[in-house]
Scaffold this motif. Structure first.
Motif, mmCIF file in Angstrom:
data_model
loop_
_atom_site.group_PDB
_atom_site.id
_atom_site.type_symbol
_atom_site.label_atom_id
_atom_site.label_comp_id
_atom_site.label_asym_id
_atom_site.label_seq_id
_atom_site.Cartn_x
_atom_site.Cartn_y
_atom_site.Cartn_z
ATOM 1 N N LYS A 70 20.831 136.436 52.228
ATOM 2 C CA LYS A 70 21.755 137.406 52.817
ATOM 3 C C LYS A 70 22.595 136.768 53.919
ATOM 4 N N TYR A 71 22.183 135.523 54.346
ATOM 5 C CA TYR A 71 22.979 134.785 55.326
ATOM 6 C C TYR A 71 23.639 133.571 54.675
ATOM 7 N N ALA A 72 23.794 133.580 53.353
ATOM 8 C CA ALA A 72 24.317 132.429 52.624
ATOM 9 C C ALA A 72 25.723 132.049 53.100
ATOM 10 N N SER A 73 25.972 130.733 53.091
ATOM 11 C CA SER A 73 27.276 130.215 53.492
ATOM 12 C C SER A 73 27.602 129.019 52.619
ATOM 13 N N ILE A 74 28.621 128.271 53.009
ATOM 14 C CA ILE A 74 29.059 127.120 52.225
ATOM 15 C C ILE A 74 27.958 126.068 52.119
ATOM 16 N N GLY A 75 27.081 126.007 53.118
ATOM 17 C CA GLY A 75 25.983 125.042 53.081
ATOM 18 C C GLY A 75 25.039 125.296 51.922
ATOM 19 N N GLU A 76 24.724 126.565 51.652
ATOM 20 C CA GLU A 76 23.844 126.904 50.535
ATOM 21 C C GLU A 76 24.516 126.583 49.199
ATOM 22 N N LEU A 77 25.836 126.869 49.087
ATOM 23 C CA LEU A 77 26.563 126.560 47.856
ATOM 24 C C LEU A 77 26.569 125.059 47.602
ATOM 25 N N PHE A 78 26.713 124.267 48.634
ATOM 26 C CA PHE A 78 26.685 122.810 48.485
ATOM 27 C C PHE A 78 25.304 122.365 47.998
ATOM 28 N N GLY A 79 24.255 123.030 48.476
ATOM 29 C CA GLY A 79 22.910 122.697 48.017
ATOM 30 C C GLY A 79 22.733 122.976 46.534
ATOM 31 N N ILE A 80 23.317 124.069 46.043
ATOM 32 C CA ILE A 80 23.246 124.392 44.614
ATOM 33 C C ILE A 80 23.971 123.329 43.797
ATOM 34 N N VAL A 81 25.149 122.897 44.273
ATOM 35 C CA VAL A 81 25.907 121.848 43.572
ATOM 36 C C VAL A 81 25.083 120.577 43.468
ATOM 37 N N LYS A 82 24.411 120.191 44.538
ATOM 38 C CA LYS A 82 23.591 118.971 44.505
ATOM 39 C C LYS A 82 22.428 119.117 43.533
ATOM 40 N N ALA A 83 21.769 120.279 43.547
ATOM 41 C CA ALA A 83 20.614 120.479 42.676
ATOM 42 C C ALA A 83 21.023 120.459 41.205
ATOM 43 N N VAL A 84 22.101 121.163 40.838
ATOM 44 C CA VAL A 84 22.548 121.230 39.447
ATOM 45 C C VAL A 84 23.051 119.865 38.992
ATOM 46 N N THR A 85 23.776 119.161 39.832
ATOM 47 C CA THR A 85 24.266 117.820 39.475
ATOM 48 C C THR A 85 23.095 116.875 39.221
ATOM 49 N N THR A 86 22.089 116.947 40.073
ATOM 50 C CA THR A 86 20.911 116.086 39.914
ATOM 51 C C THR A 86 20.183 116.395 38.607
ATOM 52 N N SER A 87 19.960 117.678 38.324
ATOM 53 C CA SER A 87 19.220 118.040 37.101
ATOM 54 C C SER A 87 20.009 117.652 35.848
ATOM 55 N N THR A 88 21.326 117.867 35.870
ATOM 56 C CA THR A 88 22.152 117.506 34.708
ATOM 57 C C THR A 88 22.106 115.999 34.456
ATOM 58 N N ALA A 89 22.192 115.214 35.531
ATOM 59 C CA ALA A 89 22.139 113.753 35.387
ATOM 60 C C ALA A 89 20.793 113.311 34.821
ATOM 61 N N ILE A 90 19.695 113.943 35.284
ATOM 62 C CA ILE A 90 18.360 113.575 34.787
ATOM 63 C C ILE A 90 18.230 113.896 33.298
ATOM 64 N N VAL A 91 18.723 115.073 32.896
ATOM 65 C CA VAL A 91 18.638 115.468 31.488
ATOM 66 C C VAL A 91 19.424 114.495 30.612
ATOM 67 N N ILE A 92 20.623 114.123 31.026
ATOM 68 C CA ILE A 92 21.453 113.196 30.239
ATOM 69 C C ILE A 92 20.765 111.842 30.124
ATOM 70 N N ILE A 93 20.160 111.375 31.224
ATOM 71 C CA ILE A 93 19.446 110.091 31.177
ATOM 72 C C ILE A 93 18.285 110.170 30.193
ATOM 73 N N LEU A 94 17.533 111.296 30.199
ATOM 74 C CA LEU A 94 16.402 111.460 29.280
ATOM 75 C C LEU A 94 16.863 111.511 27.828
ATOM 76 N N ILE A 95 18.024 112.159 27.566
ATOM 77 C CA ILE A 95 18.541 112.266 26.188
ATOM 78 C C ILE A 95 18.761 110.888 25.589
ATOM 79 N N TYR A 96 19.271 109.959 26.392
ATOM 80 C CA TYR A 96 19.624 108.642 25.873
ATOM 81 C C TYR A 96 18.532 107.605 26.078
#
Length: 635
Positions: A70-96
């Protein structure tokens, strides 16, 4: 809702959003091509568990499930971007590398975008919903004007926006800086300067004003208060702090201390710690206004032991209980003793061997000491001699006498007794290994029996406020401010000094009365009367910080000056003779006054003048480098 139930629900919700992001991306990729090919559909169901668990793990590792959304700001959104980017990169590495089934490359990119959008939107929607609720509730809140568009003003605006219980809606800022005009903070505009406060209050329907200027001097606060009081709306002040480790922020009513405030005292903590930390410290008069504050502040510097010396049982009980609660680790010793009792003092010194002594025990009320001059001599003079000689005898390191500006060219018995106490301390210092010094300052706000508590009681009764003379003028300090400077003076004492604290500008008592009446919500001309009663015996119109024959020099502390006058030869040995002189006096007032006049030639008691007259000039000290500039007159 418990933490674990909340976590499970959020994990399930995010799992749905992750699956939705990948499925929606795959559908968009093959839209218009006759449907999703069977091999990619099979790959989708193979990759979904990997995508889901890895993304949830990344979100958890980034502590995004530990945040209050309920106090979310740009800092929380940046955290989501980092988490999703990290998970996507890990999945792509595992695929190959494993390898896993794969999807079209465009699906990874689109799913990355949709996961950020879906997860981010779900979080920020809590913030938007909360803001909408606040906006609706603010329609009923009091419209508030904030004076000061700096860091403190921004803090106040944020607090008012976030804390519905305050029921205050920030409408605008007022600031004198031309650079801030027409700008906004959190969407709240800077409406104008302080001169426009009455107009802005009327035009914007302001119901409350908050002063958010923690570092402003008393003169500035007085000017703003005078402007705001003409508006008739409630005026409050933001109490900020310089101590980030013990942060506190509070909005309260304006107090007299706000109108008299000066630049905060800057202490040399290393220097103070060197003479207090790990030492045995004794404070006489420990339960009084000054003594009790000395106890509180000395405890913060971690002495090995603090001895509370007090002749009032109730005062000793109160300060002992307070300190044991506030400083449970501090070793305390409560001694019920009177400085006039030499035998009891000796027993205390033999038991504890105090290394640092602050002598605050004294009779201080001028009219009472005029009626009982013998008690002023017994307590303020002989009591000082007793405890000072014990400090010398038992090898104390530092002895600080709390003196008063009334000791300068004294016109009353109390001031004369404190002047004699100063002379005794200087005399003992000449032959002692102990560093003896005196600290001289004026009235302290809120001390027992002082003018402010008396005025407040009179206001509660509906008046009148009794002022002795329209031109009666005094120096004022807050109790904590005076005590901080006393402790600092003890750190720089080398022996034999009389330190004079910078008291700022003198204040007319009549002006003080008017300010207190206004701060209490009354009109001094209509609601509560000010009655002039005439100067009492022994009172001056103006107090002085040093006499004409004393030369003042600067110290390395900006707020502390020092008298460079050596002890006059006629006072050599006064410590040896004073007891016999006083004990041989009869209790007759006239004889006591004659004795004081002979001992202190500058003494000019009320007996000498039928009409009260001001003594000397009001002297202002200004430090310029290592030089002292003096000026006089009422500002």
């Amino acid at each position: 809702m418990t933490y674990w139930l909340r976590l499970i629900l959020m994990l399930l919700f995010d799992s749905c959003l992750i699956n939705l992001s990948i499925g929606f991306s795959l559908w968009l990729r093959f839209e218009g091509e006759g449907g999703i090919p069977a091999n990619y559909l099979e790959a989708f169901f193979t990759l979904i568990p990997w995508y889901t668990f890895i993304t949830l793990g990344a979100l958890y590792a980034m502590r995004l499930y530990h945040r209050m959304w309920k106090y979310a700001s740009i800092g929380e959104l940046f955290g989501i971007v980092k988490a999703v980017t990290t998970s996507t990169a890990i999945v792509i590495i595992l695929i190959y590398t494993i390898p896993l089934s794969y999807l079209p490359r465009s699906v990874y990119i689109m799913s990355w975008v949709f996961m950020i959008i879906f997860i981010g939107s779900s979080r920020l929607s809590w913030r938007l919903l909360r803001d909408l609720i606040i906006k609706e509730s603010n329609k009923k809140a009091k419209r508030t004007l904030i004076i000061g568009a700096g860091d403190a003003g921004a803090m106040v605006a944020r607090e008012l926006n976030n804390n519905q219980s305050l029921n205050l809606l920030p409408v605008g800022f007022v600031d004198d800086s031309p650079l801030k005009q027409k700008l906004s903070i959190f969407g709240i505009p800077v409406l104008g300067s302080r001169e426009q406060i009455p107009f802005l209050t009327a035009s914007h329907g302001i119901e409350e004003i908050i002063i958010a200027m923690p570092s402003a001097e008393g003169r500035t606060i007085r000017e703003i208060v005078n402007i705001c009081q003409a508006t008739g709306v409630r005026l409050r002040i933001f109490e900020g702090t310089d101590d980030l480790l013990h942060s506190r922020s509070k909005i309260r009513d304006v107090q007299l201390e706000d109108l008299l405030r000066r630049e905060p005292v800057k202490l040399d903590l290393e220097e103070i710690a060197a003479y207090l930390q790990g030492k045995t410290v004794l404070i006489s008069g420990a339960g009084g206004s000054i003594g009790s504050e000395l106890c509180r502040q000395v405890c913060r510097h971690r002495p090995q032991r603090l001895i509370l010396l007090e002749c009032s049982e109730n005062n000793l009980f109160d300060i002992d209980n307070e300190l044991r609660e506030s400083f449970p680790e501090q070793a305390l010793e409560a001694e019920l003793a009177d400085v006039r009792n030499r035998e009891k003092l000796q027993a205390v010194f033999e038991k504890y061997f105090p290394q640092v002594i602050f002598h605050a025990a004294a009779f201080k009320h001028v009219p009472m000491m005029e009626m009982h001059p013998e008690e002023a001599l017994n307590n303020n003079v002989l009591g000082t001699r007793n405890i000072a000689e014990m400090a010398d005898k038992y090898g104390s390191e530092t002895f600080i006498l709390i003196s008063t500006d009334k000791a300068v060219n004294p016109t009353n018995v109390m001031g004369a007794s404190k002047r004699i106490a100063e002379l005794i301390v200087k005399d003992i210092n000449r032959s002692s290994q102990t560093r003896f010094a005196a600290v001289r300052f004026g009235n302290v706000l809120g001390s027992r029996g002082s003018v402010v508590p008396i005025f407040l009681k009179q206001i509660q009764k509906g008046g009148p406020l009794t002022v002795t003379h329209p031109d009666m003028t005094r120096y004022f300090m807050t109790i904590p401010e005076a005590v901080e400077l006393v402790i600092q003076a003890g750190a720089i004492a080398r022996g034999g000094e009389i330190f004079v604290l910078d008291m700022g500008e003198p204040v007319k008592i009549a002006d003080l009365a008017n300010d207190l009446i206004r701060l209490s919500g009354y009109d001094p001309e209509l609601d509560i009367e000010i009655k002039y009663t005439g100067i009492r015996p022994g009172e001056k119109l103006y107090e002085e910080l040093f006499s004409g024959y004393e030369e003042m020099a600067a110290t390395r502390h900006q707020r502390i000056f020092i008298s460079t006058k050596e002890l006059d030869e006629r006072y050599n040995g006064i410590k040896n003779n004073i007891t016999a002189w006083i004990n041989n006096l009869s209790p007759e007032r006239n004889e006591i006054i004659r004795f004081i006049q002979e001992l202190i030639p500058e003494y000019c008691g009320s007996e000498a003048n039928e009409e009260p007259v001001p003594r000397g000039e009001v002297i202002y000290l200004e430090k310029r480098g290592n030089r002292i500039k003096k000026s006089s007159g009422i500002k």
